[in-house]
Design a protein around this motif. Structure first.
Motif, short mmCIF file in Angstrom:
data_model
loop_
_atom_site.label_atom_id
_atom_site.label_comp_id
_atom_site.label_asym_id
_atom_site.label_seq_id
_atom_site.Cartn_x
_atom_site.Cartn_y
_atom_site.Cartn_z
N ARG A 165 1.23 -1.01 -0.20
CA ARG A 165 0.10 -0.27 0.37
C ARG A 165 0.99 1.09 -0.07
NH1 ARG A 165 -5.57 0.10 2.08
NH2 ARG A 165 -5.07 -2.06 3.39
N GLY A 166 0.69 2.23 -0.92
CA GLY A 166 1.23 2.80 -0.81
C GLY A 166 1.94 3.27 -2.04
N VAL A 167 2.24 2.09 -2.09
CA VAL A 167 3.71 2.33 -2.99
C VAL A 167 3.93 2.17 -4.61
CG1 VAL A 167 5.72 0.70 -4.01
CG2 VAL A 167 4.82 1.12 -1.74
N VAL A 187 15.39 -2.50 3.75
CA VAL A 187 14.44 -1.58 2.73
C VAL A 187 14.53 -0.08 2.72
CG1 VAL A 187 11.75 -1.16 2.41
CG2 VAL A 187 12.47 -3.80 3.42
N THR A 188 15.17 0.08 2.00
CA THR A 188 16.17 1.62 2.24
C THR A 188 14.95 3.07 1.25
OG1 THR A 188 16.79 1.56 -0.80
CG2 THR A 188 17.70 1.30 1.93
N LYS A 189 15.17 3.68 1.44
CA LYS A 189 15.08 5.36 0.66
C LYS A 189 16.20 5.55 0.05
CE LYS A 189 17.07 8.42 4.44
NZ LYS A 189 17.10 9.29 5.29
N LEU A 190 15.63 6.58 -0.73
CA LEU A 190 16.55 7.29 -1.69
C LEU A 190 17.28 8.16 -1.16
CD1 LEU A 190 14.09 8.41 -4.44
CD2 LEU A 190 15.94 5.82 -5.16
N LYS A 238 7.12 6.49 -4.19
CA LYS A 238 5.50 6.80 -4.79
C LYS A 238 6.15 7.75 -5.87
CE LYS A 238 1.20 7.94 -3.08
NZ LYS A 238 0.85 7.15 -3.80
N ILE A 239 5.33 8.07 -6.58
CA ILE A 239 5.68 9.15 -7.66
C ILE A 239 5.01 10.14 -7.34
CG2 ILE A 239 6.36 9.91 -9.96
CD1 ILE A 239 5.98 6.36 -10.07
N LYS B 244 8.39 4.23 1.16
CA LYS B 244 7.32 3.70 2.97
C LYS B 244 8.69 2.72 3.08
CE LYS B 244 2.96 1.72 3.78
NZ LYS B 244 2.10 1.16 2.98
N LEU B 245 8.53 3.01 4.64
CA LEU B 245 10.15 1.72 5.03
C LEU B 245 9.47 1.09 5.31
CD1 LEU B 245 12.60 3.86 5.90
CD2 LEU B 245 12.50 2.84 4.09
#
Lengths: 256, 256
Positions: A165-167, A187-190, A238-239, B244-245
Protein backbone atom coordinates in the motif's frame (compact mmCIF):
# COMPACT_ATOMS: atom_id res chain seq x y z
CA UNK A 1 -0.75 -10.40 -21.44
CA UNK A 2 0.52 -10.53 -17.87
CA UNK A 3 3.87 -8.79 -17.84
CA UNK A 4 5.32 -5.96 -19.89
CA UNK A 5 9.12 -5.96 -19.92
CA UNK A 6 11.40 -3.13 -21.00
CA UNK A 7 14.84 -1.69 -20.22
CA UNK A 8 17.17 1.18 -21.09
CA UNK A 9 20.22 -0.79 -22.18
CA UNK A 10 18.44 -1.73 -25.42
CA UNK A 11 16.85 -4.83 -26.83
CA UNK A 12 20.16 -6.71 -27.19
CA UNK A 13 21.10 -6.43 -23.52
CA UNK A 14 21.84 -9.71 -21.72
CA UNK A 15 20.05 -8.19 -18.70
CA UNK A 16 16.80 -7.98 -20.67
CA UNK A 17 17.18 -11.53 -21.93
CA UNK A 18 17.86 -12.89 -18.44
CA UNK A 19 14.78 -11.08 -17.07
CA UNK A 20 12.56 -12.35 -19.86
CA UNK A 21 13.62 -15.96 -19.39
CA UNK A 22 12.99 -15.82 -15.65
CA UNK A 23 9.64 -13.99 -15.97
CA UNK A 24 8.30 -16.47 -18.53
CA UNK A 25 8.05 -18.97 -15.71
CA UNK A 26 5.24 -16.77 -14.33
CA UNK A 27 3.16 -16.07 -17.44
CA UNK A 28 3.17 -14.29 -20.76
CA UNK A 29 5.84 -11.66 -21.19
CA UNK A 30 5.79 -8.95 -23.86
CA UNK A 31 9.13 -7.27 -24.51
CA UNK A 32 9.01 -3.68 -25.84
CA UNK A 33 12.39 -1.98 -25.59
CA UNK A 34 14.53 0.67 -27.20
CA UNK A 35 16.44 -0.56 -30.27
CA UNK A 36 19.66 0.91 -28.81
CA UNK A 37 21.12 1.88 -25.45
CA UNK A 38 19.43 4.84 -23.76
CA UNK A 39 21.22 5.00 -20.41
CA UNK A 40 20.76 8.18 -18.34
CA UNK A 41 17.74 9.25 -20.38
CA UNK A 42 15.35 9.33 -17.39
CA UNK A 43 11.67 9.48 -18.29
CA UNK A 44 12.41 11.52 -21.44
CA UNK A 45 9.99 11.06 -24.32
CA UNK A 46 10.52 11.78 -28.00
CA UNK A 47 8.50 14.64 -29.51
CA UNK A 48 8.37 15.82 -33.12
CA UNK A 49 10.00 12.71 -34.63
CA UNK A 50 8.37 9.51 -35.87
CA UNK A 51 9.03 6.53 -33.60
CA UNK A 52 9.12 3.19 -35.40
CA UNK A 53 8.30 -0.17 -33.90
CA UNK A 54 9.93 -3.22 -35.40
CA UNK A 55 9.34 -6.88 -34.60
CA UNK A 56 12.61 -8.60 -33.88
CA UNK A 57 14.00 -11.79 -32.37
CA UNK A 58 16.00 -11.88 -29.17
CA UNK A 59 19.18 -13.96 -28.88
CA UNK A 60 17.15 -17.10 -28.16
CA UNK A 61 14.89 -16.57 -31.17
CA UNK A 62 11.84 -15.28 -29.28
CA UNK A 63 9.77 -12.31 -30.44
CA UNK A 64 10.24 -8.79 -29.11
CA UNK A 65 9.36 -5.23 -30.20
CA UNK A 66 12.25 -2.85 -30.85
CA UNK A 67 11.31 0.82 -30.55
CA UNK A 68 13.31 3.69 -32.09
CA UNK A 69 12.76 5.79 -28.99
CA UNK A 70 13.35 6.01 -25.27
CA UNK A 71 12.34 3.53 -22.55
CA UNK A 72 9.39 5.79 -21.63
CA UNK A 73 8.38 5.96 -25.32
CA UNK A 74 8.48 2.16 -25.37
CA UNK A 75 6.14 1.96 -22.39
CA UNK A 76 3.69 4.51 -23.82
CA UNK A 77 3.54 2.83 -27.22
CA UNK A 78 3.17 -0.62 -25.66
CA UNK A 79 0.33 0.56 -23.42
CA UNK A 80 -1.48 2.79 -25.92
CA UNK A 81 -0.83 1.05 -29.24
CA UNK A 82 0.43 -2.53 -28.96
CA UNK A 83 -1.45 -4.04 -26.03
CA UNK A 84 -5.19 -4.62 -25.98
CA UNK A 85 -5.34 -4.91 -22.20
CA UNK A 86 -3.41 -3.24 -19.43
CA UNK A 87 -0.54 -5.47 -18.27
CA UNK A 88 -0.67 -6.57 -14.65
CA UNK A 89 2.96 -5.65 -14.08
CA UNK A 90 5.81 -3.69 -15.65
CA UNK A 91 9.37 -4.87 -15.18
CA UNK A 92 12.24 -2.62 -16.23
CA UNK A 93 15.69 -4.17 -16.41
CA UNK A 94 17.81 -5.92 -15.52
CA UNK A 95 19.91 -2.76 -15.81
CA UNK A 96 23.67 -3.28 -16.07
CA UNK A 97 24.64 -0.73 -13.45
CA UNK A 98 23.28 0.63 -10.14
CA UNK A 99 20.42 3.14 -9.83
CA UNK A 100 20.69 4.82 -6.45
CA UNK A 101 19.43 7.98 -4.86
CA UNK A 102 17.17 10.73 -6.17
CA UNK A 103 19.78 11.80 -8.72
CA UNK A 104 19.63 8.41 -10.47
CA UNK A 105 15.87 8.21 -9.95
CA UNK A 106 15.53 11.22 -12.24
CA UNK A 107 18.31 10.19 -14.67
CA UNK A 108 17.81 6.48 -15.11
CA UNK A 109 15.94 5.21 -18.14
CA UNK A 110 15.28 2.02 -16.17
CA UNK A 111 13.41 4.00 -13.53
CA UNK A 112 11.96 6.35 -16.11
CA UNK A 113 10.18 3.44 -17.80
CA UNK A 114 8.90 2.23 -14.42
CA UNK A 115 7.61 5.72 -13.55
CA UNK A 116 5.89 6.03 -16.93
CA UNK A 117 3.94 2.82 -16.35
CA UNK A 118 3.31 3.48 -12.64
CA UNK A 119 1.80 6.91 -13.36
CA UNK A 120 -0.69 4.97 -15.51
CA UNK A 121 -1.65 2.70 -12.63
CA UNK A 122 0.57 -0.28 -13.41
CA UNK A 123 2.60 -1.81 -10.56
CA UNK A 124 6.23 -1.46 -11.62
CA UNK A 125 9.53 -2.95 -10.59
CA UNK A 126 12.91 -1.62 -11.73
CA UNK A 127 15.83 -4.00 -11.28
CA UNK A 128 19.44 -2.84 -11.44
CA UNK A 129 22.61 -4.88 -11.08
CA UNK A 130 25.44 -2.92 -9.43
CA UNK A 131 28.29 -3.62 -11.81
CA UNK A 132 30.48 -0.69 -12.83
CA UNK A 133 29.43 0.71 -16.16
CA UNK A 134 31.93 2.11 -18.59
CA UNK A 135 35.43 0.91 -18.17
CA UNK A 136 36.69 -2.54 -17.76
CA UNK A 137 34.20 -4.49 -15.72
CA UNK A 138 32.75 -7.71 -17.08
CA UNK A 139 29.26 -9.01 -16.47
CA UNK A 140 29.29 -11.91 -13.99
CA UNK A 141 26.89 -14.55 -15.30
CA UNK A 142 26.19 -16.01 -11.86
CA UNK A 143 25.24 -12.55 -10.63
CA UNK A 144 22.92 -12.03 -13.58
CA UNK A 145 21.24 -15.36 -12.84
CA UNK A 146 20.80 -14.34 -9.22
CA UNK A 147 19.36 -10.96 -10.28
CA UNK A 148 16.96 -12.74 -12.65
CA UNK A 149 15.80 -15.02 -9.82
CA UNK A 150 15.21 -11.94 -7.63
CA UNK A 151 13.24 -10.33 -10.47
CA UNK A 152 11.07 -13.40 -10.82
CA UNK A 153 10.37 -13.74 -7.10
CA UNK A 154 9.45 -10.08 -6.66
CA UNK A 155 7.26 -10.17 -9.78
CA UNK A 156 5.53 -13.27 -8.47
CA UNK A 157 4.90 -11.63 -5.10
CA UNK A 158 3.42 -8.48 -6.68
CA UNK A 159 1.29 -10.47 -9.14
CA UNK A 160 -0.07 -12.52 -6.26
CA UNK A 161 -0.43 -9.89 -3.51
CA UNK A 162 -0.31 -6.56 -5.30
CA UNK A 163 2.06 -3.73 -4.49
CA UNK A 164 2.50 -2.74 -0.85
CA UNK A 165 0.00 0.00 0.00
CA UNK A 166 1.22 3.50 -0.87
CA UNK A 167 3.96 2.24 -3.19
CA UNK A 168 4.05 2.85 -6.96
CA UNK A 169 7.47 1.48 -7.89
CA UNK A 170 9.92 -0.93 -6.30
CA UNK A 171 13.46 0.01 -7.28
CA UNK A 172 15.75 -2.93 -6.61
CA UNK A 173 19.54 -2.85 -6.62
CA UNK A 174 21.31 -6.20 -6.68
CA UNK A 175 24.90 -5.99 -5.43
CA UNK A 176 27.81 -7.79 -7.04
CA UNK A 177 28.20 -11.25 -5.63
CA UNK A 178 24.57 -11.40 -4.46
CA UNK A 179 23.41 -14.83 -3.35
CA UNK A 180 19.85 -15.54 -2.23
CA UNK A 181 19.71 -16.59 1.41
CA UNK A 182 23.10 -15.22 2.40
CA UNK A 183 23.34 -11.62 1.14
CA UNK A 184 21.36 -9.22 3.37
CA UNK A 185 18.24 -7.56 1.94
CA UNK A 186 17.28 -4.06 3.08
CA UNK A 187 14.28 -1.80 2.54
CA UNK A 188 15.74 1.66 1.94
CA UNK A 189 14.90 5.24 1.08
CA UNK A 190 16.46 7.15 -1.79
CA UNK A 191 19.58 9.10 -0.90
CA UNK A 192 18.99 12.80 -1.50
CA UNK A 193 22.70 13.53 -1.88
CA UNK A 194 23.65 14.21 -5.48
CA UNK A 195 26.50 12.65 -7.42
CA UNK A 196 29.99 13.94 -7.10
CA UNK A 197 31.34 15.75 -10.20
CA UNK A 198 31.25 13.03 -12.87
CA UNK A 199 32.84 14.82 -15.81
CA UNK A 200 36.47 14.48 -16.81
CA UNK A 201 38.16 16.60 -19.45
CA UNK A 202 38.76 15.02 -22.84
CA UNK A 203 39.24 16.29 -26.37
CA UNK A 204 38.53 19.91 -25.41
CA UNK A 205 35.26 19.02 -23.69
CA UNK A 206 33.81 17.00 -20.82
CA UNK A 207 32.81 13.35 -20.66
CA UNK A 208 31.31 10.91 -18.16
CA UNK A 209 33.23 7.67 -18.56
CA UNK A 210 32.29 5.42 -15.73
CA UNK A 211 30.10 5.08 -12.70
CA UNK A 212 31.59 3.49 -9.62
CA UNK A 213 29.83 3.40 -6.26
CA UNK A 214 32.28 6.12 -5.33
CA UNK A 215 30.30 8.72 -7.28
CA UNK A 216 27.54 8.45 -4.68
CA UNK A 217 28.45 10.32 -1.48
CA UNK A 218 27.94 8.42 1.77
CA UNK A 219 24.45 8.92 3.20
CA UNK A 220 23.58 6.93 6.35
CA UNK A 221 20.25 5.11 6.18
CA UNK A 222 19.94 5.44 2.42
CA UNK A 223 19.99 3.00 -0.51
CA UNK A 224 23.52 4.20 -1.24
CA UNK A 225 24.82 3.17 2.17
CA UNK A 226 23.12 -0.22 2.07
CA UNK A 227 24.55 -1.07 -1.37
CA UNK A 228 28.01 0.09 -0.31
CA UNK A 229 27.69 -2.31 2.63
CA UNK A 230 26.90 -5.12 0.19
CA UNK A 231 23.14 -5.48 0.74
CA UNK A 232 20.44 -5.92 -1.86
CA UNK A 233 18.17 -2.89 -1.61
CA UNK A 234 14.45 -2.55 -2.21
CA UNK A 235 13.36 1.08 -2.38
CA UNK A 236 9.56 1.50 -2.34
CA UNK A 237 8.81 4.74 -4.20
CA UNK A 238 5.66 6.83 -4.33
CA UNK A 239 5.77 9.09 -7.39
CA UNK A 240 4.61 12.25 -5.73
CA UNK A 241 6.77 15.26 -5.02
CA UNK A 242 5.49 16.97 -1.88
CA UNK A 243 4.07 20.40 -2.79
CA UNK A 244 3.80 22.73 0.18
CA UNK A 245 0.81 24.98 -0.36
CA UNK A 246 1.23 27.19 2.72
CA UNK A 247 3.91 29.71 3.54
CA UNK A 248 4.26 31.35 0.13
CA UNK A 249 2.94 34.75 1.20
CA UNK A 250 6.19 36.53 0.42
CA UNK A 251 6.41 34.94 -3.00
CA UNK A 252 2.78 35.82 -3.76
CA UNK A 253 3.27 39.43 -2.65
CA UNK A 254 5.98 39.83 -5.25
CA UNK A 255 3.36 39.34 -7.98
CA UNK A 256 0.86 41.86 -6.62
CA UNK B 1 27.92 35.49 -10.20
CA UNK B 2 24.40 35.81 -8.86
CA UNK B 3 22.11 33.98 -11.26
CA UNK B 4 22.64 30.97 -13.50
CA UNK B 5 20.17 30.85 -16.39
CA UNK B 6 19.42 27.88 -18.63
CA UNK B 7 16.54 26.40 -20.62
CA UNK B 8 15.57 23.40 -22.74
CA UNK B 9 14.48 25.19 -25.91
CA UNK B 10 18.10 25.95 -26.73
CA UNK B 11 20.32 28.99 -26.63
CA UNK B 12 18.49 30.74 -29.50
CA UNK B 13 15.09 30.68 -27.81
CA UNK B 14 13.34 34.06 -27.42
CA UNK B 15 12.18 32.79 -24.02
CA UNK B 16 15.80 32.55 -22.82
CA UNK B 17 16.62 36.01 -24.17
CA UNK B 18 13.57 37.57 -22.50
CA UNK B 19 14.49 35.97 -19.17
CA UNK B 20 18.09 37.13 -19.39
CA UNK B 21 17.16 40.71 -20.13
CA UNK B 22 14.73 40.85 -17.21
CA UNK B 23 17.10 39.12 -14.76
CA UNK B 24 19.99 41.45 -15.58
CA UNK B 25 18.11 44.15 -13.74
CA UNK B 26 18.83 42.14 -10.56
CA UNK B 27 22.50 41.30 -10.96
CA UNK B 28 24.97 39.29 -12.99
CA UNK B 29 23.47 36.54 -15.11
CA UNK B 30 25.43 33.67 -16.64
CA UNK B 31 23.68 31.84 -19.47
CA UNK B 32 24.65 28.18 -20.00
CA UNK B 33 22.20 26.38 -22.27
CA UNK B 34 21.94 23.56 -24.78
CA UNK B 35 23.05 24.53 -28.29
CA UNK B 36 19.80 23.06 -29.69
CA UNK B 37 16.27 22.28 -28.54
CA UNK B 38 15.99 19.50 -25.93
CA UNK B 39 12.29 19.49 -25.12
CA UNK B 40 10.92 16.48 -23.20
CA UNK B 41 14.41 15.39 -22.14
CA UNK B 42 13.68 15.57 -18.40
CA UNK B 43 16.79 15.48 -16.19
CA UNK B 44 18.61 13.21 -18.65
CA UNK B 45 22.38 13.53 -18.74
CA UNK B 46 24.82 12.55 -21.47
CA UNK B 47 27.20 9.67 -20.75
CA UNK B 48 29.96 8.25 -22.91
CA UNK B 49 30.13 11.18 -25.34
CA UNK B 50 32.23 14.34 -25.14
CA UNK B 51 30.18 17.46 -24.36
CA UNK B 52 31.60 20.65 -25.83
CA UNK B 53 31.11 24.13 -24.45
CA UNK B 54 31.28 27.03 -26.86
CA UNK B 55 31.16 30.77 -26.15
CA UNK B 56 28.54 32.42 -28.28
CA UNK B 57 26.58 35.65 -28.55
CA UNK B 58 22.86 35.89 -27.99
CA UNK B 59 20.64 37.89 -30.38
CA UNK B 60 21.50 41.14 -28.58
CA UNK B 61 25.24 40.48 -28.78
CA UNK B 62 25.76 39.41 -25.17
CA UNK B 63 27.90 36.44 -24.14
CA UNK B 64 26.48 32.99 -23.39
CA UNK B 65 27.76 29.40 -23.19
CA UNK B 66 26.29 26.89 -25.65
CA UNK B 67 26.56 23.27 -24.50
CA UNK B 68 26.34 20.25 -26.81
CA UNK B 69 24.27 18.38 -24.24
CA UNK B 70 21.07 18.41 -22.25
CA UNK B 71 19.76 21.10 -19.89
CA UNK B 72 20.92 19.01 -16.90
CA UNK B 73 24.37 18.62 -18.52
CA UNK B 74 24.46 22.40 -18.90
CA UNK B 75 23.74 22.88 -15.19
CA UNK B 76 26.34 20.30 -14.10
CA UNK B 77 29.05 21.75 -16.31
CA UNK B 78 28.21 25.31 -15.26
CA UNK B 79 28.34 24.39 -11.56
CA UNK B 80 31.33 22.04 -11.67
CA UNK B 81 33.49 23.52 -14.43
CA UNK B 82 32.57 27.07 -15.45
CA UNK B 83 31.64 28.84 -12.23
CA UNK B 84 34.05 29.56 -9.39
CA UNK B 85 31.30 30.11 -6.85
CA UNK B 86 27.88 28.59 -6.39
CA UNK B 87 25.21 30.78 -7.97
CA UNK B 88 22.59 32.18 -5.60
CA UNK B 89 19.78 31.15 -7.91
CA UNK B 90 19.04 28.99 -10.96
CA UNK B 91 16.40 30.09 -13.42
CA UNK B 92 15.24 27.68 -16.12
CA UNK B 93 13.17 29.09 -18.97
CA UNK B 94 11.18 30.84 -20.11
CA UNK B 95 9.91 27.62 -21.66
CA UNK B 96 7.67 27.98 -24.70
CA UNK B 97 4.97 25.57 -23.57
CA UNK B 98 3.32 24.51 -20.30
CA UNK B 99 4.87 22.13 -17.73
CA UNK B 100 2.09 20.67 -15.64
CA UNK B 101 1.59 17.65 -13.44
CA UNK B 102 3.98 14.89 -12.41
CA UNK B 103 4.18 13.56 -15.97
CA UNK B 104 5.71 16.83 -17.22
CA UNK B 105 7.77 17.18 -14.05
CA UNK B 106 9.64 14.04 -15.07
CA UNK B 107 9.69 14.80 -18.83
CA UNK B 108 10.45 18.48 -18.98
CA UNK B 109 14.00 19.62 -19.63
CA UNK B 110 13.05 22.96 -18.06
CA UNK B 111 12.20 21.24 -14.80
CA UNK B 112 15.04 18.73 -15.22
CA UNK B 113 17.57 21.57 -15.17
CA UNK B 114 15.89 23.06 -12.09
CA UNK B 115 15.97 19.67 -10.30
CA UNK B 116 19.65 19.19 -11.18
CA UNK B 117 20.56 22.51 -9.55
CA UNK B 118 18.15 22.13 -6.62
CA UNK B 119 19.58 18.69 -5.71
CA UNK B 120 22.89 20.56 -5.35
CA UNK B 121 21.41 23.05 -2.92
CA UNK B 122 20.65 25.91 -5.30
CA UNK B 123 17.22 27.60 -5.08
CA UNK B 124 15.65 27.04 -8.49
CA UNK B 125 12.74 28.50 -10.42
CA UNK B 126 11.36 26.96 -13.63
CA UNK B 127 9.20 29.29 -15.71
CA UNK B 128 6.92 28.00 -18.47
CA UNK B 129 4.64 29.97 -20.76
CA UNK B 130 1.50 28.04 -21.69
CA UNK B 131 1.46 28.51 -25.46
CA UNK B 132 0.65 25.44 -27.57
CA UNK B 133 3.83 23.84 -28.83
CA UNK B 134 3.96 22.21 -32.19
CA UNK B 135 1.41 23.34 -34.65
CA UNK B 136 0.44 26.80 -35.64
CA UNK B 137 0.59 28.92 -32.53
CA UNK B 138 2.66 32.10 -32.53
CA UNK B 139 4.50 33.51 -29.57
CA UNK B 140 2.70 36.59 -28.20
CA UNK B 141 5.35 39.19 -27.42
CA UNK B 142 3.23 40.91 -24.74
CA UNK B 143 2.82 37.55 -22.99
CA UNK B 144 6.55 36.91 -23.12
CA UNK B 145 7.20 40.34 -21.59
CA UNK B 146 4.71 39.57 -18.84
CA UNK B 147 6.35 36.18 -18.19
CA UNK B 148 9.77 37.87 -18.05
CA UNK B 149 8.46 40.38 -15.50
CA UNK B 150 7.10 37.47 -13.42
CA UNK B 151 10.47 35.73 -13.66
CA UNK B 152 12.26 38.85 -12.46
CA UNK B 153 9.91 39.46 -9.53
CA UNK B 154 10.06 35.86 -8.32
CA UNK B 155 13.84 35.81 -8.67
CA UNK B 156 14.09 39.06 -6.73
CA UNK B 157 11.91 37.66 -3.95
CA UNK B 158 13.96 34.47 -3.63
CA UNK B 159 17.27 36.35 -3.76
CA UNK B 160 16.06 38.65 -0.98
CA UNK B 161 14.11 36.22 1.25
CA UNK B 162 15.29 32.77 0.22
CA UNK B 163 13.03 29.91 -0.87
CA UNK B 164 9.96 29.17 1.23
CA UNK B 165 10.88 26.58 3.88
CA UNK B 166 10.61 22.99 2.62
CA UNK B 167 10.63 23.99 -1.06
CA UNK B 168 13.39 23.12 -3.52
CA UNK B 169 11.91 24.32 -6.81
CA UNK B 170 9.19 26.76 -7.78
CA UNK B 171 7.59 25.64 -11.03
CA UNK B 172 5.68 28.54 -12.54
CA UNK B 173 3.21 28.34 -15.41
CA UNK B 174 2.20 31.62 -17.01
CA UNK B 175 -1.09 31.38 -18.91
CA UNK B 176 -1.72 32.98 -22.26
CA UNK B 177 -2.94 36.54 -21.87
CA UNK B 178 -1.44 36.87 -18.38
CA UNK B 179 -1.44 40.40 -17.02
CA UNK B 180 0.08 41.30 -13.66
CA UNK B 181 -2.54 42.59 -11.25
CA UNK B 182 -5.55 41.20 -13.09
CA UNK B 183 -4.86 37.51 -13.84
CA UNK B 184 -5.35 35.33 -10.72
CA UNK B 185 -2.27 33.69 -9.17
CA UNK B 186 -2.62 30.31 -7.47
CA UNK B 187 -0.32 28.09 -5.40
CA UNK B 188 -0.92 24.54 -6.66
CA UNK B 189 0.15 20.95 -6.32
CA UNK B 190 1.25 18.78 -9.26
CA UNK B 191 -1.52 16.81 -10.91
CA UNK B 192 -0.81 13.09 -10.60
CA UNK B 193 -2.97 12.22 -13.60
CA UNK B 194 -0.89 11.26 -16.61
CA UNK B 195 -1.24 12.59 -20.14
CA UNK B 196 -3.81 11.21 -22.49
CA UNK B 197 -2.39 9.15 -25.41
CA UNK B 198 -0.22 11.70 -27.24
CA UNK B 199 0.92 9.65 -30.24
CA UNK B 200 -0.69 9.82 -33.65
CA UNK B 201 0.15 7.43 -36.49
CA UNK B 202 2.35 8.76 -39.27
CA UNK B 203 4.68 7.25 -41.82
CA UNK B 204 4.30 3.74 -40.41
CA UNK B 205 5.15 4.85 -36.90
CA UNK B 206 4.00 7.11 -34.07
CA UNK B 207 4.64 10.79 -33.47
CA UNK B 208 3.80 13.43 -30.87
CA UNK B 209 2.98 16.58 -32.82
CA UNK B 210 1.48 19.04 -30.43
CA UNK B 211 0.64 19.69 -26.82
CA UNK B 212 -2.60 21.45 -26.05
CA UNK B 213 -3.98 21.82 -22.54
CA UNK B 214 -6.39 19.10 -23.60
CA UNK B 215 -3.70 16.41 -23.20
CA UNK B 216 -3.85 16.95 -19.43
CA UNK B 217 -6.94 15.29 -17.90
CA UNK B 218 -8.99 17.43 -15.54
CA UNK B 219 -7.81 17.16 -11.94
CA UNK B 220 -9.56 19.35 -9.37
CA UNK B 221 -7.20 21.27 -7.07
CA UNK B 222 -4.15 20.69 -9.27
CA UNK B 223 -1.89 22.91 -11.37
CA UNK B 224 -3.68 21.56 -14.45
CA UNK B 225 -7.07 22.77 -13.30
CA UNK B 226 -5.78 26.21 -12.29
CA UNK B 227 -4.09 26.77 -15.67
CA UNK B 228 -7.18 25.59 -17.52
CA UNK B 229 -9.11 28.19 -15.53
CA UNK B 230 -6.68 30.86 -16.71
CA UNK B 231 -4.63 31.35 -13.53
CA UNK B 232 -0.88 31.71 -13.19
CA UNK B 233 0.31 28.76 -11.10
CA UNK B 234 3.18 28.53 -8.66
CA UNK B 235 3.91 24.91 -7.72
CA UNK B 236 6.35 24.61 -4.78
CA UNK B 237 8.13 21.28 -5.20
CA UNK B 238 10.24 19.29 -2.76
CA UNK B 239 12.41 16.82 -4.67
CA UNK B 240 11.81 13.83 -2.48
CA UNK B 241 9.77 10.81 -3.47
CA UNK B 242 8.16 9.36 -0.34
CA UNK B 243 9.68 5.92 0.37
CA UNK B 244 7.52 3.82 2.68
CA UNK B 245 9.81 1.63 4.76
CA UNK B 246 7.12 -0.37 6.59
CA UNK B 247 4.67 -2.93 5.25
CA UNK B 248 6.99 -4.79 2.90
CA UNK B 249 6.95 -8.07 4.83
CA UNK B 250 5.35 -10.03 1.98
CA UNK B 251 7.84 -8.67 -0.52
CA UNK B 252 10.74 -9.49 1.80
CA UNK B 253 9.48 -13.03 2.42
CA UNK B 254 9.68 -13.70 -1.33
CA UNK B 255 13.48 -13.31 -1.14
CA UNK B 256 13.97 -15.64 1.81
Amino acid sequence: MNILLTNDDGIRSPGLLAARKALEELGKVMVVSPDREYSCIGKAITAGRVIKVRKTRMADGKLAYAVSGTPADSVLIALNKLLRRKPRLLISGINLGPNLGMDDALDSGTLGAAFEAALRGIPSIAVSYCMVRGEGEELVIDDLSAAAEVTKRLAESVLKNGMPRGVDVLSVNVPKGFRLGSTPVKVTKLSLKPYRDLHVEEDGGYIIKSWTLDVYPDDPGSDVEAVKEGALTITPIKINFPCKLKGLETILRSLQ
